[in-house]
Design a protein around this motif. Structure first.
Motif, PDB file in Angstrom:
ATOM      1  N   HIS A 111       0.833  -1.213   0.000  1.00 35.67           N
ATOM      2  CA  HIS A 111       0.000   0.000   0.000  1.00 35.67           C
ATOM      3  C   HIS A 111       0.866   1.261   0.000  1.00 35.67           C
ATOM      4  N   TYR A 112       1.983   1.211   0.725  1.00 38.22           N
ATOM      5  CA  TYR A 112       2.843   2.394   0.897  1.00 38.22           C
ATOM      6  C   TYR A 112       4.114   2.328   0.059  1.00 38.22           C
ATOM      7  N   ASP A 113       4.427   1.176  -0.512  1.00 40.90           N
ATOM      8  CA  ASP A 113       5.745   0.935  -1.098  1.00 40.90           C
ATOM      9  C   ASP A 113       6.016   1.832  -2.307  1.00 40.90           C
ATOM     10  N   PRO A 114       7.045   2.696  -2.237  1.00 41.50           N
ATOM     11  CA  PRO A 114       7.300   3.625  -3.345  1.00 41.50           C
ATOM     12  C   PRO A 114       7.727   2.919  -4.624  1.00 41.50           C
ATOM     13  N   VAL A 115       8.428   1.802  -4.502  1.00 37.50           N
ATOM     14  CA  VAL A 115       8.834   1.053  -5.700  1.00 37.50           C
ATOM     15  C   VAL A 115       7.601   0.473  -6.392  1.00 37.50           C
ATOM     16  N   SER A 116       6.717  -0.087  -5.605  1.00 36.91           N
ATOM     17  CA  SER A 116       5.480  -0.643  -6.151  1.00 36.91           C
ATOM     18  C   SER A 116       4.644   0.446  -6.827  1.00 36.91           C
ATOM     19  N   LEU A 117       4.493   1.578  -6.166  1.00 38.94           N
ATOM     20  CA  LEU A 117       3.713   2.680  -6.750  1.00 38.94           C
ATOM     21  C   LEU A 117       4.327   3.137  -8.064  1.00 38.94           C
ATOM     22  N   GLY A 118       5.652   3.214  -8.098  1.00 38.81           N
ATOM     23  CA  GLY A 118       6.326   3.604  -9.329  1.00 38.81           C
ATOM     24  C   GLY A 118       6.085   2.612 -10.458  1.00 38.81           C
ATOM     25  N   LEU A 119       6.095   1.332 -10.121  1.00 36.25           N
ATOM     26  CA  LEU A 119       5.831   0.299 -11.123  1.00 36.25           C
ATOM     27  C   LEU A 119       4.412   0.401 -11.670  1.00 36.25           C
ATOM     28  N   ILE A 120       3.450   0.539 -10.776  1.00 34.71           N
ATOM     29  CA  ILE A 120       2.057   0.644 -11.213  1.00 34.71           C
ATOM     30  C   ILE A 120       1.885   1.828 -12.151  1.00 34.71           C
ATOM     31  N   GLN A 121       2.455   2.948 -11.752  1.00 35.50           N
ATOM     32  CA  GLN A 121       2.314   4.160 -12.559  1.00 35.50           C
ATOM     33  C   GLN A 121       3.016   4.017 -13.904  1.00 35.50           C
ATOM     34  N   ALA A 122       4.139   3.318 -13.938  1.00 32.76           N
ATOM     35  CA  ALA A 122       4.864   3.105 -15.195  1.00 32.76           C
ATOM     36  C   ALA A 122       4.096   2.153 -16.113  1.00 32.76           C
ATOM     37  N   PHE A 123       3.550   1.097 -15.561  1.00 32.27           N
ATOM     38  CA  PHE A 123       2.744   0.175 -16.375  1.00 32.27           C
ATOM     39  C   PHE A 123       1.537   0.899 -16.963  1.00 32.27           C
ATOM     40  N   ALA A 124       0.862   1.689 -16.131  1.00 30.67           N
ATOM     41  CA  ALA A 124      -0.322   2.404 -16.600  1.00 30.67           C
ATOM     42  C   ALA A 124       0.037   3.415 -17.684  1.00 30.67           C
ATOM     43  N   ALA A 125       1.129   4.143 -17.473  1.00 31.38           N
ATOM     44  CA  ALA A 125       1.551   5.139 -18.462  1.00 31.38           C
ATOM     45  C   ALA A 125       1.873   4.481 -19.795  1.00 31.38           C
ATOM     46  N   ALA A 126       2.364   3.239 -19.732  1.00 30.62           N
ATOM     47  CA  ALA A 126       2.697   2.493 -20.954  1.00 30.62           C
ATOM     48  C   ALA A 126       1.484   1.751 -21.516  1.00 30.62           C
ATOM     49  N   LYS A 127       0.303   1.981 -20.911  1.00 36.68           N
ATOM     50  CA  LYS A 127      -0.964   1.382 -21.343  1.00 36.68           C
ATOM     51  C   LYS A 127      -0.951  -0.136 -21.245  1.00 36.68           C
ATOM     52  N   LYS A 128      -0.232  -0.633 -20.239  1.00 37.77           N
ATOM     53  CA  LYS A 128      -0.182  -2.069 -19.998  1.00 37.77           C
ATOM     54  C   LYS A 128      -1.160  -2.432 -18.880  1.00 37.77           C
ATOM     55  N   PRO A 129      -1.761  -3.614 -18.936  1.00 34.26           N
ATOM     56  CA  PRO A 129      -2.745  -4.000 -17.925  1.00 34.26           C
ATOM     57  C   PRO A 129      -2.165  -4.006 -16.513  1.00 34.26           C
TER      58      PRO A 129
END
Length: 235
Positions: A111-129
């Protein structure tokens, strides 16, 4: 070449409020894995790497579930030697989707993990599921788009309901209630099954990106989430 899916497990092994063991929930990994593993290449990661804690309560709860039992008995290598999340942080280009397994554990680390948040945001920006099941959608609560708006803004989502948390007798030990927090996000529509513990899988889109957003409510929804990931990958 088979699409590559990054599966993320929690590293949290205890509920801070009462010290009871927790972790990731067996059927929520076992069932999607059964759907995905023959058609995709899977990498399993966790914040700390190494062995990701399996919630033993889920082993007992699903001891009559053939898929979970087979997974537990024959595929321990998948969660005993996970990749450290930070080691894949700059490799989003190698993957085609990301999926978060549930269990109470993610409420305390991912929930708080900055690495995880960065990954989610990068996947979304790349239009990946991006996908998650049960408590897993907690990972989206703090995520934002490149423009700074909530990743879930305007989306329809599901996740472990307050009623289910009450019935699991964990409400008093939780730092927040997932359903309540999802409903607080601007323009989010939270939906759930007609009955507690019923299957509910929702496919929506990440704000402003068109990235497929796949959420499942509970253990019964895990297979359906796996199937929707395959659909999103064109399989």
């Amino acid at each position: 070449m088979a699409p590559k899916v990054l599966i993320v497990l929690t590293s949290a092994d205890k509920i801070p409020a009462n010290g009871s063991p927790t972790g990731w929930y067996l059927p929520e990994f076992a069932h999607p894995w059964a759907v995905l593993h023959e058609k995709t290449e899977l990498t399993i990661a966790s914040p700390k790497g190494g062995e990701a804690p399996l919630d033993q309560a889920s082993v007992e709860m699903f001891k009559s579930d053939a898929t979970s039992v087979d997974f537990l008995n024959n595929h321990k290598d998948l969660w005993t030697n996970t990749v450290k999340l930070a080691d894949v942080a700059n490799r989003v280009g190698e993957y085609d989707a990301i999926f978060y397994v549930g269990g109470h554990g993610p409420m305390f680390d991912l929930h708080y993990d900055p690495v995880s948040l960065g990954l989610i945001q990068a996947f979304a920006a790349a239009k990946k599921p991006v996908a998650a099941v049960c408590h897993g959608p907690t990972v989206f609560l703090r995520a934002t788009t490149a423009q700074g708006e909530p990743l879930l803004s305007g989306a329809t989502v599901t996740g472990f309901s307050n009623e289910e948390e009450d019935q699991a007798q964990k409400t008093q030990f939780m730092p927040y209630m997932l359903e309540t927090e999802l409903k607080k996000i601007n323009n989010v529509k939270y939906v759930k099954a007609d009955q507690a513990w019923g299957e509910k899988v929702v496919v929506s889109q990440v704000a402003g990106t068109g990235s497929p957003l796949i959420t499942g409510q509970n253990p019964a929804s895990a297979t359906g989430v796996g199937k929707e990931i395959l659909k999103a990958l064109g399989l």
